[in-house]
Write a protein that holds these residues in place. Sequence first.
Motif, PDB file in Angstrom:
ATOM      1  N   VAL A 347      43.251  51.987  85.431  1.00 30.01           N
ATOM      2  CA  VAL A 347      43.389  50.589  85.845  1.00 30.01           C
ATOM      3  C   VAL A 347      44.781  50.349  86.423  1.00 30.01           C
ATOM      4  N   THR A 348      45.790  50.840  85.695  1.00 24.41           N
ATOM      5  CA  THR A 348      47.170  50.659  86.158  1.00 24.41           C
ATOM      6  C   THR A 348      47.387  51.359  87.492  1.00 24.41           C
ATOM      7  N   LEU A 517      49.032  47.968  82.932  1.00 29.85           N
ATOM      8  CA  LEU A 517      48.525  46.807  83.669  1.00 29.85           C
ATOM      9  C   LEU A 517      47.077  46.496  83.325  1.00 29.85           C
ATOM     10  N   GLN A 518      46.706  46.698  82.101  1.00 28.28           N
ATOM     11  CA  GLN A 518      45.343  46.376  81.668  1.00 28.28           C
ATOM     12  C   GLN A 518      45.266  44.910  81.256  1.00 28.28           C
ATOM     13  N   ALA A 519      44.096  44.313  81.468  1.00 29.56           N
ATOM     14  CA  ALA A 519      43.941  42.875  81.249  1.00 29.56           C
ATOM     15  C   ALA A 519      44.201  42.472  79.810  1.00 29.56           C
ATOM     16  N   GLU A 520      43.868  43.344  78.827  1.00 25.10           N
ATOM     17  CA  GLU A 520      44.095  42.976  77.427  1.00 25.10           C
ATOM     18  C   GLU A 520      45.572  43.067  77.027  1.00 25.10           C
ATOM     19  N   TRP A 521      46.393  43.652  77.918  1.00 20.28           N
ATOM     20  CA  TRP A 521      47.832  43.766  77.642  1.00 20.28           C
ATOM     21  C   TRP A 521      48.635  42.682  78.362  1.00 20.28           C
ATOM     22  N   THR A 522      48.344  42.452  79.659  1.00 27.45           N
ATOM     23  CA  THR A 522      49.173  41.535  80.453  1.00 27.45           C
ATOM     24  C   THR A 522      48.409  41.012  81.658  1.00 27.45           C
ATOM     25  N   ASN A 523      48.850  39.878  82.159  1.00 21.83           N
ATOM     26  CA  ASN A 523      48.282  39.332  83.398  1.00 21.83           C
ATOM     27  C   ASN A 523      49.142  39.683  84.609  1.00 21.83           C
ATOM     28  N   ILE A 526      47.526  40.641  88.100  1.00 23.83           N
ATOM     29  CA  ILE A 526      46.853  39.602  88.894  1.00 23.83           C
ATOM     30  C   ILE A 526      47.778  38.412  89.156  1.00 23.83           C
ATOM     31  N   HIS A 527      49.049  38.556  88.784  1.00 17.57           N
ATOM     32  CA  HIS A 527      50.006  37.470  89.005  1.00 17.57           C
ATOM     33  C   HIS A 527      50.447  37.484  90.474  1.00 17.57           C
TER      34      HIS A 527
END
Length: 688
Positions: A347-348, A517-523, A526-527
Motif C-alpha cells: 500500500v505504501t 501509509l496504510q489507512a488504519e495508521w494515518t490519513n 490521501i491528504h
Amino acid sequence: MGFLSPAMLAGLVAVGVPILIHLLNKFRVRSTDWGAMKLLLDSVKQDERKVKLDDLILLLLRCAVVVAAVIAFAHPVLKGSANGGEASGPVAAVVLLDNSASMGQTGGALSRFEQAKQEIREWLDALHPRSEVAMILASDSPVPLVAEPIDDAVLLRKALDEAPLSDKGSGLMDSLGMAVDALAATKDRPKEIRIYTDGQRPLLPDPEALRRLAREHPEILIRPILVGAAPAANLGIVSLEASGGIPSPGRLLRIHAKVLNAGPGEAVNVPLEFSLDDGTPAGSLVIPRIAAGSTAEGVIAFSFPAEGPHALTALLPADALLADNQRSLAVEVARRKDVVVVNAGSVTGGFVAKAIAPVAVEEAAKFFLAPLPAEMDELPGLLAQQELPFAVVLCEPQEIPAATADLLDRYLAKGGNLIVFPGAGWQGGDGLLPAALSAPIGEGTPGVTWQGRGLTHPVTRLWNDAANGNLGSVVLMKHFPLDLRAGEALVTLSDGKPGVAIGHRGAGSVVLFAAPLQAEWTNLAIHPAFVPFFQRLLGELDRGAQGGLNLRPGEVFRKILKPEESGKNFTLHLPGQGGERSGGQLAASTEGTVLRCEDTWPLGIYRASVEGEPVAVFTVGLDPEESRLEQIPAADLAEWTTVPREAIAEPVQSRTVVLKDFLPLLLWILVGLALVECGMAYRVTMAR
C-alpha cells in the motif's frame, strides 16, 4: 640597572694581574755604581717623574681594559616592566593586520584595510631601529607574513605593501596564538601585540578567551587599535537558496534571497537583480522594507533552461562594502533522477510511486523523476551499478538485512538518500536510521496530529501560510514513537514527539517516517499535502546532496566523477577576470574518481572542466557575519586586554624586561681603551 650574566663579574679579580706584573717589574731593577753614572745623575732625576707618570697611566689603562672586558661579558642592561605602557627603547612586537572581508568597507577615499596599512607604516617609522617585528594577517584563517620578529625594516615594509585583503571571515584568537608563539623566544626586551582591525563584533565571539590569554601572558602588552570611524550603512545578501522540488529543465523553483540591513536606519525599496551563468538577465525584485539591523527575504520564481551545472547570481546596488553585494547559487539541473521504490506492491509503495511521478501514465516517461520498483533482494544489485539512484525508499520493511544495510551505508557515504516507512512488524536493530523505533502505540486511542503552524523546516514552512493548506489535519491513528539519536524532527507531532525524522550519514541523508501509509495508521496518503510534501522532501534531499556546491571561503570543493575520468587533467576557471588554472590530474579512489579543489579564493563562480568538457560549477560566498559591521566598543577591547595586577600570580622579576642594552657601548669603549693602551705601550718602550 642589572646584568644578564652577573656571574661574569667575578672576573674583576683579574684587575690584579697588570698590577702584579707592574710590581714584579720593579723588583727586576738592579743598581750598579760606576764612575760615569754620576755624570748622568742630574739628567735621570729630571726624567724620573715623567717615567713614573707614564708607568702609572699605562697601569691604569691596562686595568681599565680588564674591567671593561669583564663588565661587557656580564652584559649590563637597564631593566623595567613591560606592563606600564610602551618602552622608548627597542621592543619585540607582532602586528596583527585584520584582512577579513569587512576591512574592505570604505568611508572615504581609503578602505579600512588601506587605512590600517598606513597606520602601521607610521608606527614602523617611529619605532626604535633595533626593535624586532613580526606580521600576521588576522582572519578566521590567519597567514603569517613575517613569522618571527626581525629588525629588517625593508623586508617588513615590503611584506606590508604586498599584504592582500581577503574574502575570509573575521577571527582573532588563532592569530593571537600565533603571535604569542612568535614572541616566546624573546627574553631581553618588552613584548607587545598590536591588533589593527575595524573591531567588527564577529572578530571576537568569546571575550573571555582574550581575557584568559592576557592573564596567561602578562609580560605581553596586547594593544587593539580600531581603524576608521563608525561603520557606514550597509546592505548585504546573506543567503541565496532554492526551495521546492528537484531542479529540472523548465521547472519553476522558488529562489529565496535574504538581505541584511546593517545600517542605522530603515532601508526601503531595495532592488535585487538576478543573472544566469554568463550574465544573462534572469529577473528582478524589490524588497519593500528592511528594518535596521534586520533581514528581509525576497522570493522570485525561476526555471533553468537546460540540464547540467548552472549558477544564478543576485546583485545589490553598490555601497560601503562591495563584497556582500553579490552572491551566487550553484545548481545541478537534472533531466531525470531515478528513485528506487522497494516493495512497490505494498500500500505504501503504491502511494509513494504515485507521489514521485504524479502524472498520467503517458507522461511518466517525460517526467524528471522516475520510480523504479524493486524487491529487497534486488536492492544489492541496484546499489552495485555504476550509476547510483538518487534515492531509495523502503516501503513497509520488517527489518533491513545486515548485508543490505552495509551496502546502504556505502551508498549513503557516496551521497545517496534513504527514506524509510517502517512495516507493522518492524523488528528494529538497524543503525542507519536517525531515530530508534519503539513498539507502535495509538490503536484504540485518539490519534495524534502533525504540527500545523510555526513550522521552521524548509520542507514544511510553506504550510505556515493557511492559503497552502494545513498540515495539522494529518492524523496518525497509530504510529511508532521515534527517539531521536542522530538528526532532527522534520515534522513534530501534537504530543511533541517527532513524526518524521531526518539525519545525515556520510554525504547522504536518511528520512524516517513514524508510520506506513496504510489507512488504519494515518490519513497522510490521501491528504492534499502529501504529494507536494513528498516532492519538497525529495527537493530538500537533492539540495543536501548539492550542498557541497556552495561553499564559504577556504572550504574544500569535492565531487565524485565517473571512473573513466581517472588520470585525466582538469582545469578550474576562476571567478570574474581571474582566468583559469590547472587543477592537476584526477585520481581514482575507493569512492570513484575524485575532483578536489582546496584553493577556494576569491568569491564568485568556479567552473571545472575535464579536457574541455564542463563537469562542475560551484560557488564561494561570503560569510554572512561579515555583513554585520557593528564595532566592539573600544572601552570593551581595552578592558578585555588589560591584566589586573591582582590577577598576576608570577613574581615581579618574571615580568621585568630590558629597556636599554649597554653591551654595544661597552664593546666600543673596550676597543678604544685597547687601542690607546697599545699606542701608549709602544711610545713608552721606544722612548726608553
